[in-house]
Write a protein that holds these residues in place. Structure first.
Motif, PDB file in Angstrom:
ATOM      1  N   ILE A  59       0.515  -1.204   0.201  1.00 37.11           N
ATOM      2  CA  ILE A  59       0.172  -0.184  -0.022  1.00 37.11           C
ATOM      3  C   ILE A  59       1.398   0.930   0.496  1.00 37.11           C
ATOM      4  N   GLY A  60       0.341   2.269  -0.560  1.00 38.67           N
ATOM      5  CA  GLY A  60       1.271   3.710  -0.508  1.00 38.67           C
ATOM      6  C   GLY A  60       0.269   4.459  -0.990  1.00 38.67           C
ATOM      7  N   PRO A  61       0.418   6.290  -1.406  1.00 32.64           N
ATOM      8  CA  PRO A  61      -0.171   7.242  -1.085  1.00 32.64           C
ATOM      9  C   PRO A  61      -0.149   6.698  -3.388  1.00 32.64           C
ATOM     10  N   ASN A  62      -0.637   7.365  -4.324  1.00 31.33           N
ATOM     11  CA  ASN A  62      -0.428   7.945  -5.476  1.00 31.33           C
ATOM     12  C   ASN A  62       1.188   7.814  -6.275  1.00 31.33           C
ATOM     13  N   GLY A  63       1.926   7.549  -6.796  1.00 32.38           N
ATOM     14  CA  GLY A  63       3.442   8.015  -6.967  1.00 32.38           C
ATOM     15  C   GLY A  63       3.817   6.481  -6.143  1.00 32.38           C
ATOM     16  N   ALA A  64       3.340   6.116  -5.162  1.00 29.96           N
ATOM     17  CA  ALA A  64       4.716   5.516  -3.963  1.00 29.96           C
ATOM     18  C   ALA A  64       5.826   4.783  -4.815  1.00 29.96           C
ATOM     19  N   GLY A  65       5.535   4.556  -6.325  1.00 30.65           N
ATOM     20  CA  GLY A  65       6.130   3.342  -6.422  1.00 30.65           C
ATOM     21  C   GLY A  65       5.514   1.967  -6.485  1.00 30.65           C
ATOM     22  N   LYS A  66       4.531   1.526  -6.062  1.00 27.14           N
ATOM     23  CA  LYS A  66       3.878   0.424  -6.091  1.00 27.14           C
ATOM     24  C   LYS A  66       3.953  -0.759  -7.838  1.00 27.14           C
ATOM     25  N   THR A  67       3.876  -0.149  -8.125  1.00 19.20           N
ATOM     26  CA  THR A  67       3.624  -0.359  -9.805  1.00 19.20           C
ATOM     27  C   THR A  67       4.970  -0.563 -10.348  1.00 19.20           C
ATOM     28  N   THR A  68       5.746   0.208 -10.120  1.00 17.77           N
ATOM     29  CA  THR A  68       7.489   0.237 -11.022  1.00 17.77           C
ATOM     30  C   THR A  68       7.833  -0.770 -10.105  1.00 17.77           C
ATOM     31  N   LEU A  69       7.450  -1.180  -8.379  1.00 15.21           N
ATOM     32  CA  LEU A  69       8.374  -2.183  -7.796  1.00 15.21           C
ATOM     33  C   LEU A  69       7.535  -3.385  -8.649  1.00 15.21           C
ATOM     34  N   PHE A  70       6.234  -3.869  -9.145  1.00 18.51           N
ATOM     35  CA  PHE A  70       5.821  -4.843  -9.888  1.00 18.51           C
ATOM     36  C   PHE A  70       6.259  -4.796 -10.657  1.00 18.51           C
ATOM     37  N   ASN A  71       6.419  -3.233 -11.916  1.00 22.24           N
ATOM     38  CA  ASN A  71       7.713  -3.705 -12.694  1.00 22.24           C
ATOM     39  C   ASN A  71       8.762  -4.046 -13.059  1.00 22.24           C
ATOM     40  N   LEU A  72       9.324  -3.849 -12.353  1.00 23.49           N
ATOM     41  CA  LEU A  72      11.162  -4.450 -11.935  1.00 23.49           C
ATOM     42  C   LEU A  72      10.681  -5.991 -11.410  1.00 23.49           C
ATOM     43  N   ILE A  73       9.865  -6.668 -10.373  1.00 23.24           N
ATOM     44  CA  ILE A  73       9.673  -7.456 -10.337  1.00 23.24           C
ATOM     45  C   ILE A  73       8.997  -9.027 -11.663  1.00 23.24           C
ATOM     46  N   ARG A  78      10.486 -15.328 -16.734  1.00 21.35           N
ATOM     47  CA  ARG A  78      10.047 -15.322 -15.549  1.00 21.35           C
ATOM     48  C   ARG A  78       8.904 -15.647 -15.438  1.00 21.35           C
ATOM     49  N   VAL A  79       8.167 -15.247 -16.584  1.00 16.14           N
ATOM     50  CA  VAL A  79       6.218 -16.525 -16.346  1.00 16.14           C
ATOM     51  C   VAL A  79       6.419 -17.428 -16.486  1.00 16.14           C
ATOM     52  N   ARG A  80       7.678 -18.008 -16.986  1.00 13.73           N
ATOM     53  CA  ARG A  80       8.279 -19.705 -17.227  1.00 13.73           C
ATOM     54  C   ARG A  80       8.501 -19.971 -15.778  1.00 13.73           C
ATOM     55  N   ARG A  81       8.921 -19.458 -15.176  1.00  6.97           N
ATOM     56  CA  ARG A  81       9.330 -19.195 -13.820  1.00  6.97           C
ATOM     57  C   ARG A  81       9.093 -19.762 -12.787  1.00  6.97           C
ATOM     58  N   GLY A  82       7.367 -18.825 -12.982  1.00  3.85           N
ATOM     59  CA  GLY A  82       6.465 -19.244 -12.076  1.00  3.85           C
ATOM     60  C   GLY A  82       6.083 -17.812 -11.652  1.00  3.85           C
ATOM     61  N   ILE A  83       5.970 -16.194 -12.106  1.00  3.22           N
ATOM     62  CA  ILE A  83       5.526 -15.335 -11.865  1.00  3.22           C
ATOM     63  C   ILE A  83       4.631 -14.996 -12.861  1.00  3.22           C
ATOM     64  N   GLY A  84       3.694 -15.284 -11.756  1.00  4.46           N
ATOM     65  CA  GLY A  84       2.458 -14.951 -12.509  1.00  4.46           C
ATOM     66  C   GLY A  84       1.949 -12.686 -12.411  1.00  4.46           C
ATOM     67  N   ARG A  85       0.960 -12.437 -13.657  1.00  6.75           N
ATOM     68  CA  ARG A  85       0.447 -11.264 -13.529  1.00  6.75           C
ATOM     69  C   ARG A  85      -0.624 -11.081 -13.965  1.00  6.75           C
ATOM     70  N   SER A  86      -1.685  -9.812 -13.419  1.00 11.59           N
ATOM     71  CA  SER A  86      -2.620  -9.429 -13.845  1.00 11.59           C
ATOM     72  C   SER A  86      -2.739  -8.226 -14.256  1.00 11.59           C
ATOM     73  N   PHE A  87      -3.276  -7.484 -15.102  1.00 15.26           N
ATOM     74  CA  PHE A  87      -3.039  -6.187 -15.630  1.00 15.26           C
ATOM     75  C   PHE A  87      -4.258  -5.550 -15.711  1.00 15.26           C
ATOM     76  N   GLN A  88      -4.406  -4.290 -15.094  1.00 16.81           N
ATOM     77  CA  GLN A  88      -5.433  -3.740 -15.203  1.00 16.81           C
ATOM     78  C   GLN A  88      -5.958  -3.394 -16.121  1.00 16.81           C
ATOM     79  N   ILE A  89      -5.815  -3.471 -17.482  1.00 19.62           N
ATOM     80  CA  ILE A  89      -6.487  -3.620 -18.695  1.00 19.62           C
ATOM     81  C   ILE A  89      -6.718  -5.278 -18.471  1.00 19.62           C
ATOM     82  N   SER A  90      -8.507  -5.989 -19.321  1.00 15.82           N
ATOM     83  CA  SER A  90      -8.687  -7.112 -19.482  1.00 15.82           C
ATOM     84  C   SER A  90      -7.812  -7.642 -19.671  1.00 15.82           C
TER      85      SER A  90
END
Ligand code: ADP
Ligand code: MG
Length: 266
Positions: free
Chosen positions: A49-63, A89-101
């Motif tokens: 959690i954290g305010p807008n612009g805290a870097g949450k999505t960026t952290l996900f993008n790095l992972i 990374r997906v093949r190794r087991g990191i799965g992600r959903s996107f905000q868009i469907s």
């Protein structure tokens, strides 16, 4: 003394599945994530959690490998994945959903799950190759598809076109598309964005139900639901970890309270 916990969840304490070390992302002179050390244990539900612009999505993008790191390292399942491509990374087991469907409205429920299973076959290095697989492998794919359909509770409507599903079932299918890659770690970035209070509650309940034995990393703005759902919470602020702990610790943390009172966290 037994720890109070959700009855159905089984956790293996102490075994990290994900560990980031000193993770820095700079956009020009701007530091979006600043030396983030994050350790997630297998089976844990962790919220960011954290305010807008805290870097949450960026952290996900790095992972997930959507963005290269500026500095630092990412370890997954005991291996350094810092320089691996996102599909690896997906093949190794990191799965992600996107905000868009991530579902194809014109395809059936089954086709959507199957397509996701096929395009990220973890034994496979090449998508094109995966389209020309021997029949035996397709049987495996069908089994996997059936398992996912069972798990998300859509086996009965497997042959319906995704477009005609009611809203809640579409959400289920979106989770199914992520699960079809057989992830060991699931990342959801604001899965409830734009939803009403009721829809948000239903979606979080659904995540809790379907991902019961998974490791989950969740970005979510509804603090009340975050408190209920999470084993641990990491609070980001201006790219840094402001606090981390169990929900009760976070609720009682003065820095976090200040951040709330200051209106930094919506
Ligand atoms: P959050 O998800 O916590 O709201 P983000 O990770 O999306 O925050 O963004 C953190 C900061 O990094 C914001 O100030 C944002 O403007 C900036 N940022 C994110 N992505 C980029 C990019 N690709 N280029 C430049 N700045 C970016
Ligand atoms: Mg974001």
């Amino acid at each position: 003394m037994a720890m109070e916990t959700t009855e159905t969840r089984q956790r293996t304490a102490g075994e990290p599945i994900l560990r980031t070390e000193n993770l820095v992302k700079q956009f020009g002179q701007f530091t979006a994530t600043d030396r983030i050390d994050l350790t997630v244990e297998r089976g844990e539900f962790r919220s960011i959690i954290g305010p807008n612009g805290a870097g949450k999505t960026t952290l996900f993008n790095l992972i997930t490998g959507a963005l290269p790191v500026t500095e630092g390292a990412i370890h997954f399942d005991g291996e350094d994945i810092t320089s691996l491509s996102s599909s690896e990374r997906v093949r190794r087991g990191i799965g992600r959903s996107f905000q868009i469907s991530n579902i194809f409205g014109g395809l059936t429920v089954r086709e959507n799950v199957r397509l996701a299973a096929q395009s990220f076959d973890r034994d496979q290095y090449n998508f094109l190759e995966s389209l020309f697989k021997p029949v035996g492998r397709y049987d495996g794919m069908n089994d996997r598809t059936d398992r996912v359909l069972e798990r998300i509770g859509l086996a009965d409507v497997a042959d319906e076109t995704a477009d005609v599903l009611p809203y809640g079932d579409k959400r289920r299918l979106e989770i199914g598309v992520v699960l079809a890659t057989e992830p060991d770690l699931v990342l959801f970035d604001e899965p409830t964005a734009g939803m009403s209070v009721e829809e948000t509650r239903a979606t979080i309940d659904l995540i809790e139900e379907v991902l019961v034995d998974q490791t989950l990393l969740l970005i979510e703005h509804d603090i009340e639901l975050v408190m209920e759902l999470s084993d641990r919470i990491t609070v980001l602020n201006r790219g840094e970890v402001l606090a981390e702990g169990a929900p009760a610790e976070i609720a009682g943390n003065e820095d976090v309270q200040d951040a709330y009172l200051g209106g930094m966290i919506e």
